[in-house]
Motif scaffolding. Structure first.
Motif: not given
Length: 288
Positions: A209-216, A204-205
């Motif tokens: 990474i895409d999810l966290l990049a969008g949040q940041v 799932f990594f």
């Protein structure tokens, strides 16, 4: 075919020279210790200055920036383009770029993300940063080193910054991998038995990474996929297991402490991306 000079014939420097030669570029090489050029169809220079004078494009690949500065002759380099593939920090890259500019030397900082065996092939990835015109002028020649090349921008430190950021993730993750094996062994689990499950868990990594990049990027850290409070509880379970076996818990304890600081600041319902704002000192920025 543009002629190229390679300074430094350690394992990676030799691989770079071999790739240029294989692509048909007349190549001049120099190494502080003679003999490492054996087997290369290249012109061997007696001094670094002679090697530099032989080509419009000079690639240096040595131990560190101090070693690079010690062999770079500004007079010989004047009017040429220097590509520095010596690993270092973004600040070092910018400092060397300033030195090059003061001596009217074109400068590109390069980062190699590949093994020596991959150089020249489709699996080699190389990052470059510095003046776009210098990159475009030598892009075709540099393509001999690998098919995946990217110019990241005019800031000469940007390639090194990309590398440092990616290496940060790699070695933090690798520390977790070896610690996983240590905990598993303490619980009488064979490394080979857990390795496959570890790889499945990390499937799932990329999406994470895409999810966290969008949040940041958005400065918005919803906890829909898991809150920091839930993360803290999971970390506590793992730390309990680690401590029960008297294993070092410094890395995970440090991560747990950072999560707690975010919770104490009122962000317990936020997602894990919130920690990026805390690391950069923007703890109060962004909405949950």
């Amino acid at each position: 075919m543009t002629s190229v000079t390679v300074l430094g014939l350690g394992p990676m420097g030799r691989a770079l020279a071999a790739a240029f030669i294989a692509a048909g570029h007349p190549t001049t090489v120099w190494n502080r210790t003679p003999g490492k050029e054996n087997g290369l169809d290249a012109t061997v220079a007696g001094t670094a200055a002679e090697a530099i004078a032989a080509s419009p494009l000079v690639v240096v690949c040595v131990r560190d920036y101090a070693a690079a500065q010690a062999i770079l002759d500004p007079g010989a380099l004047n009017g040429r383009t220097l590509v520095n593939t010596t690993g270092g920090s973004p600040a070092q890259a910018r400092e060397l770029a300033s030195w090059a500019a003061a001596h009217e030397i074109g400068y590109l900082d390069g980062v190699i993300v590949a093994t020596t065996a991959a150089i020249g092939g489709p699996e080699a990835t190389l990052f470059y940063s510095g003046p776009a015109d210098a990159y475009e002028k030598h892009r075709g020649t540099l393509a001999a080193l690998g098919e995946n090349t990217t110019h990241l921008g005019e800031d000469p430190g940007r390639a090194a910054a990309f590398d440092a950021s990616l290496q940060d993730m790699l070695w933090t993750s690798m520390s977790g991998v070896v610690h996983m094996f240590a905990l598993a062994e303490a619980e009488h689990i064979d490394a080979a038995d857990i390795a496959g499950h570890a790889k499945a868990l990390l499937g799932f990594f990329p999406d994470l990474i895409d999810l966290l990049a969008g949040q940041v990027a958005a400065g918005h850290y919803p906890g829909d996929a898991g809150t920091l409070e839930a993360t803290a509880a999971t970390m506590d379970h793992v730390l309990s297991a680690i401590r029960a076996k008297n294993l070092d818990n410094g890395v995970l304890s440090a991560a747990r402490a950072e999560v707690q600081r975010a919770i104490d600041a009122g962000h317990g319902s936020d997602g894990f991306g919130r920690l990026a704002a805390r690391f950069t000192g923007a703890a109060g920025g962004g909405a949950s």
